[in-house]
Motif scaffolding. Structure first.
Motif, PDB file in Angstrom:
ATOM      1  N   PHE A  16       0.859  -1.181   0.000  1.00  0.00           N
ATOM      2  CA  PHE A  16       0.000   0.000   0.000  1.00  0.00           C
ATOM      3  C   PHE A  16       0.902   1.240   0.000  1.00  0.00           C
ATOM      4  CE2 PHE A  16      -1.882  -3.424   2.520  1.00  0.00           C
ATOM      5  CZ  PHE A  16      -3.051  -3.685   1.833  1.00  0.00           C
ATOM      6  N   ASP A  42       1.236  -1.011  -4.918  1.00  0.00           N
ATOM      7  CA  ASP A  42      -0.016  -0.303  -4.696  1.00  0.00           C
ATOM      8  C   ASP A  42      -0.982  -0.691  -5.809  1.00  0.00           C
ATOM      9  OD1 ASP A  42      -0.835   2.357  -2.857  1.00  0.00           O
ATOM     10  OD2 ASP A  42      -2.029   2.086  -4.680  1.00  0.00           O
ATOM     11  N   LEU A  53       3.409  -2.061   6.079  1.00  0.00           N
ATOM     12  CA  LEU A  53       2.093  -2.106   5.448  1.00  0.00           C
ATOM     13  C   LEU A  53       1.171  -1.096   6.122  1.00  0.00           C
ATOM     14  CD1 LEU A  53       0.329  -5.435   6.517  1.00  0.00           C
ATOM     15  CD2 LEU A  53       2.690  -5.006   7.092  1.00  0.00           C
ATOM     16  N   PRO A 112      -2.490  -0.449   5.385  1.00  0.00           N
ATOM     17  CA  PRO A 112      -3.708  -0.789   4.649  1.00  0.00           C
ATOM     18  C   PRO A 112      -4.861   0.170   4.919  1.00  0.00           C
ATOM     19  CG  PRO A 112      -3.489  -2.205   6.552  1.00  0.00           C
ATOM     20  CD  PRO A 112      -2.228  -1.390   6.493  1.00  0.00           C
ATOM     21  N   TRP A 164     -11.059  -5.318  -0.488  1.00  0.00           N
ATOM     22  CA  TRP A 164     -10.287  -5.335   0.752  1.00  0.00           C
ATOM     23  C   TRP A 164     -11.141  -4.774   1.869  1.00  0.00           C
ATOM     24  CZ3 TRP A 164      -5.655  -6.730   2.924  1.00  0.00           C
ATOM     25  CH2 TRP A 164      -5.338  -6.126   4.145  1.00  0.00           C
ATOM     26  N   LEU A 213     -10.656  -4.435   5.991  1.00  0.00           N
ATOM     27  CA  LEU A 213      -9.552  -4.567   6.932  1.00  0.00           C
ATOM     28  C   LEU A 213      -9.719  -5.743   7.891  1.00  0.00           C
ATOM     29  CD1 LEU A 213      -6.918  -2.892   7.886  1.00  0.00           C
ATOM     30  CD2 LEU A 213      -8.384  -2.312   9.825  1.00  0.00           C
ATOM     31  N   LEU A 237      -6.961  -8.471   6.755  1.00  0.00           N
ATOM     32  CA  LEU A 237      -5.655  -8.220   7.373  1.00  0.00           C
ATOM     33  C   LEU A 237      -4.999  -9.476   7.965  1.00  0.00           C
ATOM     34  CD1 LEU A 237      -3.496  -6.136   8.024  1.00  0.00           C
ATOM     35  CD2 LEU A 237      -4.733  -5.602  10.139  1.00  0.00           C
TER      36      LEU A 237
END
Length: 295
Positions: A131, A151, A200, A202, A214, A216, A220
């Motif tokens: 990211f 990214d 990272l 995110p 995505w 989290l 994750l």
């Protein structure tokens, strides 16, 4: 075996020549970015402002949805194409994006410094920036060796490459990759790759270049597990930041503890924050973090 330190830490960023937190309060903050001043929403600034009159070039007015929306309102001219800023040897373009930020995250400055400290004495370190956005952190890391910058946004990676050129760092050993972070990391595990450090950062929600979703809380844990497989006993760090979620730093520290307990070292957690430039020096929290560092 990594040891989890339950005592929260605080990483406080200070202003520098091209950036500073001037004041905050009543759910907003006043910042300077080079020659320009802006007001942006900041829910954690629950106190009262120190200054009576906030003179700014523009303000981001949020929408009614707490998860997004809003627009910039300008009272003075601001370059639509952006303007150049720098921190140390890294130069980059700031601009008023539709997402309320200015094209980089200044509260990450102490993180960039911390990562450099962890790599001190490591010849030709290899690091992974997931990211990676517009590349300010990547360019800071590239002083230590090869960086893989990932990214999902073509536009962000293009801006990161432009920032590398602006900094005179086009020849640095950086791989610029447009890809879904989770898919790329899983492929790296299958390839048997390893890294000396991983960062990272995110988002709460996002989409990959092929529509990958995505979320989290759901995505994750798997990503952290794959990141752990890319580290070994000679690696130096993993740094995870999380913004805009109702979550404790201890929760993400527990995630690292589960994934990285096979490695020596320490797992720590806490808040990222920025110190105001005024006489009081109030500290404004901005994000939570968890990090593993070698023993």
């Amino acid at each position: 075996m990594a040891v989890l330190d339950l005592q929260p830490k605080l990483m406080v960023g200070e202003g520098w020549g091209d950036f500073g937190l001037i004041d905050s309060g009543h759910g907003r903050k006043l910042e300077r970015y080079g020659d320009y001043r802006f007001v942006r929403p900041e829910p954690q600034a629950m106190w009262s402002p120190s200054l009576g009159d906030w003179q700014a070039h523009g303000e981001f007015v949020p929408g009614s949805d707490e998860d997004g929306g809003g627009k910039w309102r300008f009272d003075r001219p601001v370059p639509r194409e952006g303007w150049d800023l720098s921190r140390g040897d890294v130069r980059f373009t700031a601009s008023c994006t539709p997402f309320r930020h200015l094209g980089f995250f200044p509260d990450m400055a102490p993180v960039w410094d911390w990562m450099g400290e962890q790599l001190a004495g490591k010849a030709e370190a290899s690091t992974l920036n997931l990211f990676g956005y517009t590349g300010v952190g990547t360019l800071s890391l590239s002083e230590r060796g090869a960086v893989t910058h990932v990214d999902a946004s073509k536009k962000s990676v293009a801006q990161a490459r432009a920032n590398a050129a602006l900094s005179g760092m086009e020849a640095r050993p950086v791989r610029w990759i447009v890809d879904d972070a989770a898919k790329f990391t899983a492929r790296e595990v299958r390839r048997g790759r390893r890294y000396d450090g991983i960062i990272l950062d995110p988002p709460k929600f996002g989409r990959g270049p092929e529509g990958e979703v995505w979320r989290l809380e759901e995505s994750l844990p798997g990503l952290v597990k794959d990141c752990a497989a890319l580290l070994d006993g000679d690696s130096r760090f993993l740094f995870l930041t999380v913004y805009a979620v109702r979550m404790s730093s201890l929760a993400i520290a527990g995630l690292l503890d589960e994934a990285l307990r096979h490695l020596p070292g320490t797992i720590e957690h806490g808040d990222l924050a920025i110190r105001e430039e005024g006489a009081g020096g109030r500290v404004l929290p901005t994000a939570i973090f968890a990090r593993w560092r070698a023993g």
